[in-house]
Design an enzyme around this catalytic site. Structure first.
Site, PDB file in Angstrom:
ATOM      1  N   CYS A   1      45.804 -44.501  53.100  1.00 21.77           N
ATOM      2  CA  CYS A   1      46.465 -45.931  52.884  1.00 21.77           C
ATOM      3  C   CYS A   1      46.051 -46.050  51.448  1.00 21.77           C
ATOM      4  O   CYS A   1      44.755 -45.590  50.868  1.00 21.77           O
ATOM      5  CB  CYS A   1      45.673 -46.573  53.838  1.00 21.77           C
ATOM      6  SG  CYS A   1      46.156 -48.425  53.522  1.00 21.77           S
TER       7      CYS A   1
ATOM      8  N   HIS B   1      52.111 -48.597  60.673  1.00 17.31           N
ATOM      9  CA  HIS B   1      51.076 -48.853  59.526  1.00 17.31           C
ATOM     10  C   HIS B   1      51.030 -50.094  58.882  1.00 17.31           C
ATOM     11  O   HIS B   1      50.314 -50.895  58.432  1.00 17.31           O
ATOM     12  CB  HIS B   1      51.071 -47.334  58.554  1.00 17.31           C
ATOM     13  CG  HIS B   1      49.987 -47.669  57.663  1.00 17.31           C
ATOM     14  ND1 HIS B   1      48.636 -46.752  57.864  1.00 17.31           N
ATOM     15  CD2 HIS B   1      49.862 -48.130  56.566  1.00 17.31           C
ATOM     16  CE1 HIS B   1      48.077 -46.874  56.839  1.00 17.31           C
ATOM     17  NE2 HIS B   1      48.578 -47.974  55.818  1.00 17.31           N
ATOM     18  N   GLU B   2      52.318 -50.125  58.123  1.00 19.04           N
ATOM     19  CA  GLU B   2      52.703 -51.148  57.280  1.00 19.04           C
ATOM     20  C   GLU B   2      52.532 -52.651  58.099  1.00 19.04           C
ATOM     21  O   GLU B   2      51.818 -53.512  57.705  1.00 19.04           O
ATOM     22  CB  GLU B   2      54.165 -51.054  56.604  1.00 19.04           C
ATOM     23  CG  GLU B   2      53.927 -49.958  55.823  1.00 19.04           C
ATOM     24  CD  GLU B   2      52.761 -49.814  54.680  1.00 19.04           C
ATOM     25  OE1 GLU B   2      52.188 -50.949  54.254  1.00 19.04           O
ATOM     26  OE2 GLU B   2      52.626 -48.864  54.389  1.00 19.04           O
TER      27      GLU B   2
ATOM     28  N   HIS C   1      49.123 -54.109  58.607  1.00 20.92           N
ATOM     29  CA  HIS C   1      48.431 -54.897  57.400  1.00 20.92           C
ATOM     30  C   HIS C   1      48.754 -56.345  57.737  1.00 20.92           C
ATOM     31  O   HIS C   1      47.817 -57.171  57.182  1.00 20.92           O
ATOM     32  CB  HIS C   1      48.982 -54.454  56.277  1.00 20.92           C
ATOM     33  CG  HIS C   1      48.279 -53.267  55.701  1.00 20.92           C
ATOM     34  ND1 HIS C   1      47.102 -52.991  55.365  1.00 20.92           N
ATOM     35  CD2 HIS C   1      49.048 -52.112  55.581  1.00 20.92           C
ATOM     36  CE1 HIS C   1      46.849 -51.745  54.999  1.00 20.92           C
ATOM     37  NE2 HIS C   1      47.792 -51.164  54.931  1.00 20.92           N
TER      38      HIS C   1
END
Length: 177
Positions: A99, A141-142, A145
């Site tokens: 990341c 993953h994104e 956030h």
């Protein structure tokens, strides 16, 4: 414009992002352009608005090839606002992730193997795709956030978390900053 990317430990990365309510605005188009420029400068596979301190539900991702993930297949360049993820299989796969907000490190992270993501592009057009493999991993993953989740929070075995240069000495350390 290239922005500084917030690093793990910055409290702004732990916030829940706000939905976007206005599409196709000059400010939104500028933010999307800045995210792509910042991601490409950092050689990332994706970037979320909260990583540059903007607390909005906006992620970008996609690349043809990426030296940080040399074996990864192409992922189409995508702008995704107000995303909703729905798993399409009970299968969970573990794979290595890094990341831009956790530079120089990688961890083995469990993720759904197949999912549907829905949302909007910056013009307000609906997006609905069913994906699997690395594409599904990048989206998850994104989107994490946007909920204040960094990938180390998902690692189940911390013996599988460490510095990229130690875990993968064949990779160029400059590629994981």
């Amino acid at each position: 414009m290239i922005h500084s990317i917030l690093k793990m430990g910055d409290a702004r990365l732990l916030r829940k992002a706000e939905p976007i309510t206005q599409f196709d605005t000059p400010q939104l188009h500028e933010l999307v352009a800045d995210l792509f420029e910042t991601m490409q400068y950092a050689n990332g596979a994706g970037l979320a608005a909260p990583q540059i301190g903007v607390n909005l539900q906006l992620v970008i991702f996609g690349f043809k090839n990426n030296s940080r993930y040399p074996d990864a297949p192409t992922v189409p360049e995508t702008v995704l606002l107000n995303p909703v993820l729905t798993p399409l299989a009970d299968t969970i796969e573990e794979a290595w992730e890094g990341c831009l907000s956790v530079p120089g490190m990688r961890g083995l992270v469990p993720r759904w193997s197949k999912l549907r993501y829905e949302g909007f592009d910056q013009f307000g057009n609906p997006i609905c795709r069913e994906v699997d493999g690395f594409h599904a991993r990048v989206v998850q993953h994104e989107c994490d956030h946007l909920n204040g989740v960094l990938y180390p929070m998902r690692i189940t075995d911390l013996s599988q978390f460490g510095f990229t240069e130690v875990l993968f000495p064949e990779l160029d350390p400059a590629d994981d900053d």
